[in-house]
Enzyme design. Structure first.
Site, PDB file in Angstrom:
ATOM      1  N   GLY A  71      74.203   2.046 -15.277  1.00 50.76           N
ATOM      2  CA  GLY A  71      74.625   2.492 -16.607  1.00 50.76           C
ATOM      3  C   GLY A  71      74.928   3.988 -16.630  1.00 50.76           C
ATOM      4  NE  ARG A  91      73.512  -6.592 -18.455  1.00 54.06           N
ATOM      5  CZ  ARG A  91      72.693  -7.134 -19.359  1.00 54.06           C
ATOM      6  NH1 ARG A  91      72.040  -8.227 -19.085  1.00 54.06           N
ATOM      7  NH2 ARG A  91      72.539  -6.570 -20.541  1.00 54.06           N
ATOM      8  CB  THR A 146      65.644   1.009 -23.501  1.00 59.10           C
ATOM      9  OG1 THR A 146      65.948   0.907 -22.110  1.00 59.10           O
ATOM     10  CG2 THR A 146      66.535   0.075 -24.284  1.00 59.10           C
ATOM     11  CB  THR A 147      67.060   4.050 -28.193  1.00 66.78           C
ATOM     12  OG1 THR A 147      68.443   3.687 -28.115  1.00 66.78           O
ATOM     13  CG2 THR A 147      66.809   5.293 -27.390  1.00 66.78           C
ATOM     14  N   PRO A 160      62.258   7.651 -26.811  1.00 66.62           N
ATOM     15  CG  PRO A 160      62.169   7.663 -29.145  1.00 66.62           C
ATOM     16  CD  PRO A 160      61.302   7.588 -27.930  1.00 66.62           C
ATOM     17  CG  HIS A 219      74.551   9.673 -29.989  1.00 62.98           C
ATOM     18  ND1 HIS A 219      73.783   9.941 -31.096  1.00 62.98           N
ATOM     19  CD2 HIS A 219      73.797  10.017 -28.907  1.00 62.98           C
ATOM     20  CE1 HIS A 219      72.609  10.424 -30.702  1.00 62.98           C
ATOM     21  NE2 HIS A 219      72.594  10.478 -29.381  1.00 62.98           N
ATOM     22  CE  LYS A 222      72.385   6.155 -29.925  1.00 64.56           C
ATOM     23  NZ  LYS A 222      71.549   5.536 -28.877  1.00 64.56           N
TER      24      LYS A 222
HETATM   25  P1  NAD Z   1      74.678   1.643 -20.581  1.00 64.61           P
HETATM   26  O1  NAD Z   1      75.115   0.428 -21.322  1.00 64.61           O
HETATM   27  O2  NAD Z   1      75.702   2.527 -19.959  1.00 64.61           O
HETATM   28  O3  NAD Z   1      73.634   1.261 -19.421  1.00 64.61           O
HETATM   29  C1  NAD Z   1      72.687   0.255 -19.504  1.00 64.61           C
HETATM   30  C2  NAD Z   1      72.706  -0.409 -18.125  1.00 64.61           C
HETATM   31  O4  NAD Z   1      71.598  -1.287 -18.037  1.00 64.61           O
HETATM   32  C3  NAD Z   1      73.988  -1.262 -17.914  1.00 64.61           C
HETATM   33  O5  NAD Z   1      74.567  -0.879 -16.680  1.00 64.61           O
HETATM   34  C4  NAD Z   1      73.443  -2.685 -17.851  1.00 64.61           C
HETATM   35  O6  NAD Z   1      74.179  -3.511 -16.987  1.00 64.61           O
HETATM   36  C5  NAD Z   1      72.052  -2.411 -17.312  1.00 64.61           C
HETATM   37  N1  NAD Z   1      71.113  -3.508 -17.517  1.00 64.61           N
HETATM   38  C6  NAD Z   1      70.878  -4.228 -18.642  1.00 64.61           C
HETATM   39  N2  NAD Z   1      69.955  -5.161 -18.407  1.00 64.61           N
HETATM   40  C7  NAD Z   1      69.580  -5.029 -17.111  1.00 64.61           C
HETATM   41  C8  NAD Z   1      68.646  -5.693 -16.295  1.00 64.61           C
HETATM   42  N3  NAD Z   1      67.907  -6.706 -16.750  1.00 64.61           N
HETATM   43  N4  NAD Z   1      68.518  -5.298 -15.014  1.00 64.61           N
HETATM   44  C9  NAD Z   1      69.250  -4.280 -14.532  1.00 64.61           C
HETATM   45  N5  NAD Z   1      70.172  -3.604 -15.258  1.00 64.61           N
HETATM   46  C10 NAD Z   1      70.304  -3.976 -16.543  1.00 64.61           C
HETATM   47  O7  NAD Z   1      73.790   2.474 -21.611  1.00 64.61           O
HETATM   48  P2  NAD Z   1      73.228   3.965 -21.478  1.00 64.61           P
HETATM   49  O8  NAD Z   1      74.094   4.898 -22.245  1.00 64.61           O
HETATM   50  O9  NAD Z   1      72.909   4.255 -20.051  1.00 64.61           O
HETATM   51  O10 NAD Z   1      71.878   3.825 -22.304  1.00 64.61           O
HETATM   52  C11 NAD Z   1      70.871   2.892 -21.943  1.00 64.61           C
HETATM   53  C12 NAD Z   1      69.755   2.985 -22.972  1.00 64.61           C
HETATM   54  O11 NAD Z   1      69.154   4.281 -22.915  1.00 64.61           O
HETATM   55  C13 NAD Z   1      70.234   2.826 -24.424  1.00 64.61           C
HETATM   56  O12 NAD Z   1      69.244   2.155 -25.157  1.00 64.61           O
HETATM   57  C14 NAD Z   1      70.382   4.252 -24.907  1.00 64.61           C
HETATM   58  O13 NAD Z   1      70.311   4.377 -26.298  1.00 64.61           O
HETATM   59  C15 NAD Z   1      69.214   4.883 -24.202  1.00 64.61           C
HETATM   60  N6  NAD Z   1      69.276   6.338 -24.009  1.00 64.61           N
HETATM   61  C16 NAD Z   1      68.098   6.987 -24.048  1.00 64.61           C
HETATM   62  C17 NAD Z   1      68.052   8.345 -23.812  1.00 64.61           C
HETATM   63  C18 NAD Z   1      66.704   9.025 -23.792  1.00 64.61           C
HETATM   64  O14 NAD Z   1      66.643  10.256 -23.708  1.00 64.61           O
HETATM   65  N7  NAD Z   1      65.620   8.257 -23.814  1.00 64.61           N
HETATM   66  C19 NAD Z   1      69.221   9.074 -23.544  1.00 64.61           C
HETATM   67  C20 NAD Z   1      70.430   8.356 -23.507  1.00 64.61           C
HETATM   68  C21 NAD Z   1      70.444   6.987 -23.724  1.00 64.61           C
END
Ligand code: NAD
Length: 266
Positions: A12, A36, A99-100, A123, A155, A159
């Site tokens: 991701g 995945r 994850t959020t 978060p 954002h 998102k």
């Molecule tokens: P994204 O959709 O780009 O990435 C998520 C990844 O997780 C995808 O590649 C998806 O295929 C993978 N995935 C889902 N289920 C899976 C599984 N069971 N096994 C392996 N891989 C799996 O999203 P993103 O922008 O990277 O954000 C991910 C999460 O993090 C969101 O909830 C986002 O809001 C959160 N986030 C948190 C912060 C923080 O500071 N905590 C910062 C940015 C984003």
């Protein structure tokens, strides 16, 4: 000794930054990452995925190959986080959840997991944002009772949840400080003839546009003056390094439910 980490959701947007941060961080060693089952990045070099060149470690499907990790770091989706949490409970592994979008019931499940394993729900893993939570608490204590409190967040277009987990957390910090129930005082958008603003409300406004990494501003507005507290993230590496700091801290923690405030000693 370095803490061995594995990144769940490593293909991701955040996952790729987390790979780079884990490789660069002096106290952390990257031992794997999950994608995945359906992913075109299965069995793919983690370094290539992050755009930092080959590092000789491949992505895994599922978590069985990641049991060498001391701490797992989850940036996936709500559903996948719970699958990962269950695995961590079965294998007694600490988990950092970035994850959020969790609702109160889901947060409770994560809190309960803290009775058995060390778990951080973060978060927002940026140090600056977590410092902002503290500034919001101080400001709310001083002037929150008589000012209008409005939270703005922006954002990128991809998102999936709104308002951001960080904006909700900001609202929660302010509501807790003022003894209000966020479920009752939050207003998520206004339209039409809304009437005058009721003083106890905490308003949320959301923008989704282009490639904005993450921006949050909170108004404490009175008649004649207002305070604005703002945080702007310009790169996801900020969150990624914060997550490494959290993983390192968690590796030495007892079973429990923690936040970034614990990690940063705030
Ligand atoms: P994204 O959709 O780009 O990435 C998520 C990844 O997780 C995808 O590649 C998806 O295929 C993978 N995935 C889902 N289920 C899976 C599984 N069971 N096994 C392996 N891989 C799996 O999203 P993103 O922008 O990277 O954000 C991910 C999460 O993090 C969101 O909830 C986002 O809001 C959160 N986030 C948190 C912060 C923080 O500071 N905590 C910062 C940015 C984003």
């Amino acid at each position: 000794m370095k803490v061995k980490v594995a990144i769940l959701g490593c293909s991701g947007r955040m996952g790729r930054n987390l790979i780079q941060a884990a490789v660069e961080h002096e106290s952390v060693e990257l031992v794997g990452g999950s994608v995945r089952e359906s992913s075109s990045f299965a069995n793919f070099d983690l370094g290539e995925l992050a755009g930092i060149g080959t590092i000789g470690q491949k992505t895994s499907v599922g978590l069985e190959d990641l049991s060498a990790a001391d701490v797992l770091i989850d940036f996936t989706s709500i559903e996948s986080t719970f699958e990962n949490l269950n695995w961590c409970l079965q294998h007694n592994k600490p988990l950092v959840i970035g994850t959020t979008g969790f609702n109160d019931e889901q947060v409770k499940i994560i809190e309960d997991a803290g009775k058995q394993i060390p778990v951080i729900l973060a978060p927002n893993t940026s140090v600056g944002v977590n410092l902002m939570f503290k500034l919001l608490e101080i400001t709310a204590k001083a002037i929150g009772d008589y000012t209008d409190i409005e939270i703005f967040e922006a954002h990128h277009r991809f998102k999936k949840d709104a308002p951001s987990g960080t904006a909700v957390k900001m609202g929660q910090v302010i509501a807790d400080t003022l003894g209000r129930d966020l479920n009752k005082c939050a207003v998520y958008g206004r339209e039409g003839i809304t009437g005058e603003r009721s003083p106890e409300t905490i308003g949320f406004s959301t923008v989704r546009a282009g490639d904005i990494v993450g921006e949050h501003t909170v108004f404490f507005a009175d008649l004649g003056e207002r305070i604005e507290i703002t945080h702007k993230a310009s790169t996801r590496m900020t969150f990624a390094f914060g997550a490494m700091r959290a993983a390192f801290w968690l590796s030495e923690a007892d079973a429990g439910y923690y936040t970034m405030q614990d990690v940063l000693g705030l």
